[in-house]
Design a protein around this motif. Sequence first.
Motif, PDB file in Angstrom:
ATOM      1  N   GLU A 324       5.371  -6.469 -24.462  1.00 28.19           N
ATOM      2  CA  GLU A 324       6.834  -6.493 -23.928  1.00 28.19           C
ATOM      3  C   GLU A 324       7.491  -5.066 -24.532  1.00 28.19           C
ATOM      4  OE1 GLU A 324       8.061 -10.173 -25.528  1.00 28.19           O
ATOM      5  OE2 GLU A 324       6.543 -11.121 -24.458  1.00 28.19           O
ATOM      6  N   MET A 325       6.790  -4.494 -25.345  1.00 26.10           N
ATOM      7  CA  MET A 325       7.477  -3.199 -25.847  1.00 26.10           C
ATOM      8  C   MET A 325       7.123  -1.909 -25.099  1.00 26.10           C
ATOM      9  SD  MET A 325       9.047  -4.040 -28.747  1.00 26.10           S
ATOM     10  CE  MET A 325       9.155  -5.817 -28.948  1.00 26.10           C
ATOM     11  N   GLN A 326       8.315  -1.079 -25.090  1.00 22.38           N
ATOM     12  CA  GLN A 326       7.979   0.112 -24.470  1.00 22.38           C
ATOM     13  C   GLN A 326       8.265   1.268 -25.408  1.00 22.38           C
ATOM     14  OE1 GLN A 326       8.007  -0.115 -21.090  1.00 22.38           O
ATOM     15  NE2 GLN A 326       7.161   1.870 -20.853  1.00 22.38           N
ATOM     16  N   ILE A 327       7.514   2.109 -25.770  1.00 25.02           N
ATOM     17  CA  ILE A 327       7.731   3.125 -26.965  1.00 25.02           C
ATOM     18  C   ILE A 327       8.364   4.481 -26.267  1.00 25.02           C
ATOM     19  CG2 ILE A 327       6.432   4.920 -28.429  1.00 25.02           C
ATOM     20  CD1 ILE A 327       5.754   2.101 -29.215  1.00 25.02           C
ATOM     21  N   GLU A 328       9.519   4.463 -27.073  1.00 25.24           N
ATOM     22  CA  GLU A 328      10.600   5.755 -26.714  1.00 25.24           C
ATOM     23  C   GLU A 328      10.326   6.693 -27.894  1.00 25.24           C
ATOM     24  OE1 GLU A 328      14.563   4.235 -26.388  1.00 25.24           O
ATOM     25  OE2 GLU A 328      13.619   2.398 -26.107  1.00 25.24           O
TER      26      GLU A 328
END
Length: 424
Positions: A324-328
């Motif tokens: 569910e996470m998006q790395i920025e």
Amino acid sequence: MKILLLGAGGREHAFAWKLSQSPLCEKLFIAPGNAGTSKHGENVAIGVNDFDAIEKFVLENKIELVVVGPEDPLVNGIYDYFQAKDELKNLPVIGPSKAGAQLEGSKAFAKQFMVRHGIPTAAYGEFTIENLEDGFDFIDEQTPPIVLKADGLAAGKGVLIISEHGEAKDNLREMIEQNKFGKASAKVVIEEFLKGIEFSVFVLTDGVNYKILPNAKDYKRIGEGDTGLNTGGMGCISPVPFVDDVLMKKVEERVIIPTIQGLKKDNIVYKGFIYIGFMNVNGEPYVIEYNCRMGDPETEIVLPRIKNDLVELLVAVGGGSLQEMQIEIDERACATVIVASGGYPEDYEKGKEISGLNDVGDSIVFHAGTKAEGDKILSNGGRVLAVSSYGKDIHEAVAKSNAAIEKINFEGKYYRKDIGYEFR
Ligand code: AMP
Ligand code: GLY
């Protein structure tokens, strides 16, 4: 959320700096920490391998997340220790199980894992007292230089690269028969030498899903131009200019995906960081080593380049919801330069008063080996500080760290002025 971070180096100062920025971080404890970590939380005098004391502290202080910095407690099985206790088994511990930590704890285990899962790595053989003679024959078959690796943890010193067959055999005998690296060299991996340029990739996994973190290149030798003795790392840069999308695609398809799937197939529990050291051989990535934790000083540039809330990411790792996470990622380059004690990595003096720590502009000073005495900060290790800076490119980032280090002083201060030299 109450968090306990284990470790005492620059890596842990960078973790403390980043974890404490999260609105989810209600209270951070660092065991044992250093003079830098105490600016972001409370240091507690517990050693990273004292599992009984850690357990007691966790229960008494209602800790809800444990983040393990160094490899030692992981290889010693801190994850499994917590799993075996009813009241602790639901507490997320960021770091692999003892079996997963073998990727770093045993070079032979890591090589067998790579072979089993078709991951590109140098050809090798493994030898003990039982088949020492085969080891000599294997050396004869190699074209020098010959790479000898102590199987176990040897504080970064267990790899020898030797240019001559006879000398390689003498060293193999010393490693196996005379405990050159203690118990760690009772087994030795002998490897084909790979010619190329190194880079490192960091992966965060919940055991099923994974996220690729910013890559890095470190500078391990003490002297400028990559000369002299090996160290724990004298500086590093991110991103690595030659690691382009084509190379990263190969890294992901040939190494990262088979590694995550391989761990699953082998029923190895792994919720944490994987540090993969690569050799780029004419555009083809080969794995040189796995580490079961983040790098030091790589953490001091990787975490500054991650914009996400780190607590949120680690909670997702513990809960198995990393997908569910998006790395920025911060687009800027970042470099860190280590300030060491004169004489390191051989004998050096400690206890030197450090001045100028607040005169560094917008560079970030991470403490690697320091201690507080009253309001003084004293050197307390070989690697003393890691000074990190952002820049529009590597050149600007390194120049800013070097300028900041010129403001910092202590007796015997030493640093490499040429970090990132190939790319500047
Ligand atoms: P390791 O502890 O496995 O990372 O090895 C330490 C260093 O030895 C690496 O960073 C490389 O510079 C070098 N090295 C290790 N294995 C090889 C290899 N097969 N070929 C060439 N250099 C190697
Ligand atoms: N900088 C190398 C390591 O952390 O292993």
